[in-house]
Design a protein around this motif. Structure first.
Motif, mmCIF file in Angstrom:
data_model
loop_
_atom_site.group_PDB
_atom_site.id
_atom_site.type_symbol
_atom_site.label_atom_id
_atom_site.label_comp_id
_atom_site.label_asym_id
_atom_site.label_seq_id
_atom_site.Cartn_x
_atom_site.Cartn_y
_atom_site.Cartn_z
ATOM 1 N N ARG A 147 0.741 -1.122 0.062
ATOM 2 C CA ARG A 147 0.024 -0.059 -0.052
ATOM 3 C C ARG A 147 0.818 1.255 0.124
ATOM 4 N N VAL A 148 1.709 1.604 -0.917
ATOM 5 C CA VAL A 148 2.442 2.388 -1.206
ATOM 6 C C VAL A 148 1.778 3.657 -1.692
ATOM 7 N N HIS A 149 1.712 4.927 -0.886
ATOM 8 C CA HIS A 149 1.141 6.125 -1.487
ATOM 9 C C HIS A 149 2.169 7.098 -1.647
ATOM 10 N N LEU A 150 2.001 7.999 -2.761
ATOM 11 C CA LEU A 150 2.891 8.800 -3.380
ATOM 12 C C LEU A 150 1.998 10.336 -3.376
ATOM 13 N N ALA A 151 2.691 11.242 -2.867
ATOM 14 C CA ALA A 151 2.263 12.796 -3.091
ATOM 15 C C ALA A 151 2.985 13.462 -3.391
ATOM 16 N N VAL A 152 3.158 14.475 -4.433
ATOM 17 C CA VAL A 152 4.176 15.272 -4.535
ATOM 18 C C VAL A 152 3.595 16.775 -4.514
ATOM 19 N N ALA A 153 4.640 17.542 -3.965
ATOM 20 C CA ALA A 153 4.182 19.004 -3.654
ATOM 21 C C ALA A 153 5.078 19.969 -4.121
ATOM 22 N N ASP A 154 4.895 20.989 -4.416
ATOM 23 C CA ASP A 154 5.728 22.129 -4.692
ATOM 24 C C ASP A 154 6.358 22.729 -3.559
ATOM 25 N N VAL A 155 7.215 23.824 -3.647
ATOM 26 C CA VAL A 155 8.033 24.284 -2.381
ATOM 27 C C VAL A 155 6.803 25.105 -1.524
ATOM 28 N N GLU A 156 5.702 25.573 -2.078
ATOM 29 C CA GLU A 156 4.612 26.330 -1.374
ATOM 30 C C GLU A 156 3.681 25.260 -0.743
ATOM 31 N N GLY A 157 3.765 23.784 -1.071
ATOM 32 C CA GLY A 157 3.040 22.922 -0.577
ATOM 33 C C GLY A 157 1.972 22.572 -1.315
ATOM 34 N N ALA A 158 1.588 23.010 -2.402
ATOM 35 C CA ALA A 158 0.594 22.898 -3.341
ATOM 36 C C ALA A 158 0.765 21.494 -3.955
ATOM 37 N N ALA A 159 -0.114 20.677 -4.165
ATOM 38 C CA ALA A 159 -0.223 19.342 -4.772
ATOM 39 C C ALA A 159 0.434 19.513 -6.317
ATOM 40 N N VAL A 160 1.324 18.570 -6.562
ATOM 41 C CA VAL A 160 1.600 18.435 -8.033
ATOM 42 C C VAL A 160 1.001 17.364 -8.811
ATOM 43 N N GLU A 161 0.193 17.427 -9.928
ATOM 44 C CA GLU A 161 -0.506 16.466 -10.556
ATOM 45 C C GLU A 161 0.461 16.067 -11.593
ATOM 46 N N LEU A 162 0.782 14.606 -11.938
ATOM 47 C CA LEU A 162 1.251 14.258 -13.118
ATOM 48 C C LEU A 162 0.512 13.649 -13.881
ATOM 49 N N ALA A 163 0.742 14.123 -15.167
ATOM 50 C CA ALA A 163 -0.004 13.682 -16.475
ATOM 51 C C ALA A 163 -0.342 12.191 -16.591
ATOM 52 N N ASP A 164 0.712 11.394 -16.420
ATOM 53 C CA ASP A 164 0.819 9.819 -16.597
ATOM 54 C C ASP A 164 0.725 8.949 -15.116
ATOM 55 N N CYS A 165 -0.178 9.824 -14.293
ATOM 56 C CA CYS A 165 -0.466 9.226 -12.927
ATOM 57 C C CYS A 165 -1.781 9.463 -12.865
ATOM 58 N N PRO A 166 -2.637 8.272 -13.234
ATOM 59 C CA PRO A 166 -4.116 8.411 -13.044
ATOM 60 C C PRO A 166 -4.633 8.594 -11.470
ATOM 61 N N PRO A 167 -5.517 8.946 -10.780
ATOM 62 C CA PRO A 167 -5.983 9.097 -9.432
ATOM 63 C C PRO A 167 -5.851 7.552 -8.871
ATOM 64 N N ASP A 168 -6.005 6.588 -9.747
ATOM 65 C CA ASP A 168 -6.322 5.296 -9.064
ATOM 66 C C ASP A 168 -5.024 4.442 -9.159
ATOM 67 N N GLU A 169 -3.906 5.008 -9.590
ATOM 68 C CA GLU A 169 -2.730 4.433 -9.600
ATOM 69 C C GLU A 169 -1.877 4.048 -8.457
ATOM 70 N N PHE A 170 -2.239 4.959 -7.462
ATOM 71 C CA PHE A 170 -1.884 4.691 -6.061
ATOM 72 C C PHE A 170 -2.852 4.638 -5.103
ATOM 73 N N PRO A 171 -2.537 3.737 -4.092
ATOM 74 C CA PRO A 171 -1.436 3.071 -3.501
ATOM 75 C C PRO A 171 -1.301 1.860 -4.302
#
Length: 153
Positions: A76-100
């Motif tokens: 159950r590996v979860h991944l979340a990416v944020a920018d320096v201000e803490g806003a979430a970074v959405e990746l184009a080739d990563c659909p919402p159901d890919e993680f965990p």
């Protein structure tokens, strides 16, 4: 009286040795049950052509690679990416159901093409990656400051 003191010292030494052996055994067991999940940017030698879910083709100069280099599998590996201000970074080739990810075995690497959806993140270099997983020791988390190198864009 000296015999009693000698016996007491010997019993204390035995108890200390037993306690040390138990602590070392627990530490070794904890190590063998643990996954060690991390992430890093991998620069591709040529831009990778990625076909997105909507059919468009984009190029990725980097992959964000999730790597389990611990002795046990991570589940159950979860991944979340944020920018320096803490806003979430959405990746184009990563659909919402890919993680965990259900399971990431020992030594396994899972590359995610680095194609941010937002134009404001495409030229950015600094990000924060938050990883969370389960292993034999329970729930683990890691917060990684990341810096992407310069691309040939």
């Amino acid at each position: 009286m000296n015999a009693w003191i000698g016996t007491l010292i010997a019993l204390c030494a035995l108890a200390l040795s037993a306690a040390t052996a138990y602590v070392q055994h627990r530490a070794r067991k904890r190590e063998t049950l643990g996954a060690d999940v991390t992430a890093y940017f991998h620069r591709t030698s040529d831009f990778a052509r990625i076909k997105l879910f909507d059919g468009t083709v984009r190029q990725a100069g980097y992959h964000l690679v999730i790597w389990n280099h611990g002795p046990a599998p991570a589940e159950r590996v979860h991944l979340a990416v944020a920018d320096v201000e803490g806003a979430a970074v959405e990746l184009a080739d990563c659909p919402p159901d890919e993680f965990p990810l259900q399971r990431l075995d020992k030594g396994a690497r899972y590359p995610v093409p680095w194609i941010p959806v937002s134009d404001t993140h495409r030229g950015a270099r600094r990000f924060t990656v938050h990883l969370r997983w389960q292993d034999g020791n329970g729930t683990q988390e890691r917060l990684l400051p990341m810096r992407r190198g310069q691309t040939n864009v």
